[in-house]
Design a protein around this motif. Sequence first.
Motif, mmCIF file in Angstrom:
data_model
loop_
_atom_site.group_PDB
_atom_site.id
_atom_site.type_symbol
_atom_site.label_atom_id
_atom_site.label_comp_id
_atom_site.label_asym_id
_atom_site.label_seq_id
_atom_site.Cartn_x
_atom_site.Cartn_y
_atom_site.Cartn_z
ATOM 1 N N PHE A 91 0.824 -1.156 -0.020
ATOM 2 C CA PHE A 91 -0.101 -0.017 -0.088
ATOM 3 C C PHE A 91 0.884 1.179 0.153
ATOM 4 C CE2 PHE A 91 -2.473 -3.407 2.045
ATOM 5 C CZ PHE A 91 -3.546 -3.472 1.117
ATOM 6 N N GLY A 92 0.222 2.270 -0.662
ATOM 7 C CA GLY A 92 1.058 3.629 -0.658
ATOM 8 C C GLY A 92 0.417 3.928 -2.171
ATOM 9 N N ALA A 93 0.682 5.594 -2.295
ATOM 10 C CA ALA A 93 0.695 6.006 -3.400
ATOM 11 C C ALA A 93 1.778 5.449 -4.296
ATOM 12 C CB ALA A 93 0.694 7.589 -3.293
ATOM 13 N N VAL A 94 1.300 5.393 -5.949
ATOM 14 C CA VAL A 94 2.326 4.931 -6.650
ATOM 15 C C VAL A 94 3.786 5.476 -6.794
ATOM 16 C CG1 VAL A 94 1.859 6.280 -8.821
ATOM 17 C CG2 VAL A 94 2.668 3.915 -8.988
ATOM 18 N N GLU A 95 4.006 6.761 -6.361
ATOM 19 C CA GLU A 95 5.313 7.422 -6.487
ATOM 20 C C GLU A 95 6.133 7.017 -5.152
ATOM 21 O OE1 GLU A 95 5.976 11.714 -6.448
ATOM 22 O OE2 GLU A 95 4.000 11.887 -6.124
ATOM 23 N N ARG A 193 2.278 -4.406 3.798
ATOM 24 C CA ARG A 193 3.638 -3.692 3.644
ATOM 25 C C ARG A 193 3.169 -2.222 3.148
ATOM 26 N NH1 ARG A 193 7.554 -8.152 0.567
ATOM 27 N NH2 ARG A 193 6.698 -9.859 1.968
ATOM 28 N N VAL A 194 3.652 -1.048 3.717
ATOM 29 C CA VAL A 194 3.171 0.098 3.559
ATOM 30 C C VAL A 194 4.762 0.913 3.235
ATOM 31 C CG1 VAL A 194 2.128 2.245 4.544
ATOM 32 C CG2 VAL A 194 1.399 -0.009 5.353
ATOM 33 N N ALA A 195 4.387 1.726 2.116
ATOM 34 C CA ALA A 195 5.647 2.486 1.454
ATOM 35 C C ALA A 195 5.992 3.468 2.412
ATOM 36 C CB ALA A 195 4.965 3.106 0.172
ATOM 37 N N GLU A 196 7.116 3.952 2.118
ATOM 38 C CA GLU A 196 7.693 4.966 2.932
ATOM 39 C C GLU A 196 7.000 6.292 2.444
ATOM 40 O OE1 GLU A 196 10.393 6.553 5.867
ATOM 41 O OE2 GLU A 196 10.114 4.443 5.150
ATOM 42 N N PRO A 197 6.464 7.063 3.528
ATOM 43 C CA PRO A 197 5.568 8.041 2.947
ATOM 44 C C PRO A 197 6.462 9.389 2.392
ATOM 45 C CG PRO A 197 5.686 7.978 5.137
ATOM 46 C CD PRO A 197 6.320 6.943 4.868
ATOM 47 N N LEU A 198 5.647 9.761 1.276
ATOM 48 C CA LEU A 198 6.143 11.004 0.920
ATOM 49 C C LEU A 198 5.346 12.290 1.486
ATOM 50 C CD1 LEU A 198 6.663 10.463 -2.667
ATOM 51 C CD2 LEU A 198 8.536 10.736 -1.252
ATOM 52 N N ALA A 199 5.975 13.422 2.118
ATOM 53 C CA ALA A 199 5.186 14.550 2.445
ATOM 54 C C ALA A 199 4.096 15.094 1.648
ATOM 55 C CB ALA A 199 6.320 15.468 3.043
#
Length: 279
Positions: A91-95, A193-199
């Motif tokens: 999970f997470g936005a594609v970028e 699994r969760v992506a490293e977040p972008l601000a």
Amino acid sequence: MPQRTWFITGISSGFGRRMAEMLLADGNRVVGTVRDLDSVRELRKAHGDRLSVHRLDLTDGAGAITAVVDAAFGAAGRIDVVVNNAGYGLFGAVEELTDEQIVHQIDTNLLGSIRVVRAAVPHLRAQGGGRILQLSTYGGQATNPGASVYSAGKWGIEGFMEATALDLAPFGIGVTIIEPGSAGTGFRTGGARVAEPLAAYDGTPAAMVRRIKDPSLPSVGDVDKMVAAMIATVDRPEAPRRLALGSDSYRFMNQALTARLAELENGKATALSTDRQAA
């Protein structure tokens, strides 16, 4: 329920583990796959030779998957039901996702399941039939923010299984796509699994998935009831193409399909206007 032999990928936890336990308790035979053999040590001890286990990671490739499936059918003689259960959520936005994460997700949830089917079909066809259960999710028909790559794998496997069902029907092989909603399987709190977040995504809909591992989030579905419903499909004379499980699954899928049908109808005039004119 007649006693059968089942092949289930991913029996160390979640739906696969509970399905194996319930089937074994009812006198069935189970051939399961896990990535770590120690994860099912107690289960093996409790059920003896009615449970056989193979080590397999769906990213091991077609050769490894085929070898395990061939060995399972060779030892069992006949396998009545093949359950594509193994997988996980990313999970997470594609970028926010890395290329390695994306490849691993698709290799596991989509290509791994396809390879299991490819390996099993010659055996099912030779024995005169059987069933394939494909674990998907309501996310195979509806989408949520932050689930783009997860949805890509699930929409992909649903398209594959729907078309494959048409190919296999002449051989007495039925296919059912299972679409559960939320349930207390540990899917969110354990395997997700969760992506490293972008601000840049702070405060946007995509940021919703950052809480997915929060154990306080409610689950709607009863795991035992869901697994019992999956197993019961095999007793139906005709395999249902899809099985939605949980009121949340029904609601999300109903909303998504209704909206898609409305959009199709709104575009009807345009669609018809692009036909070639009769001579």
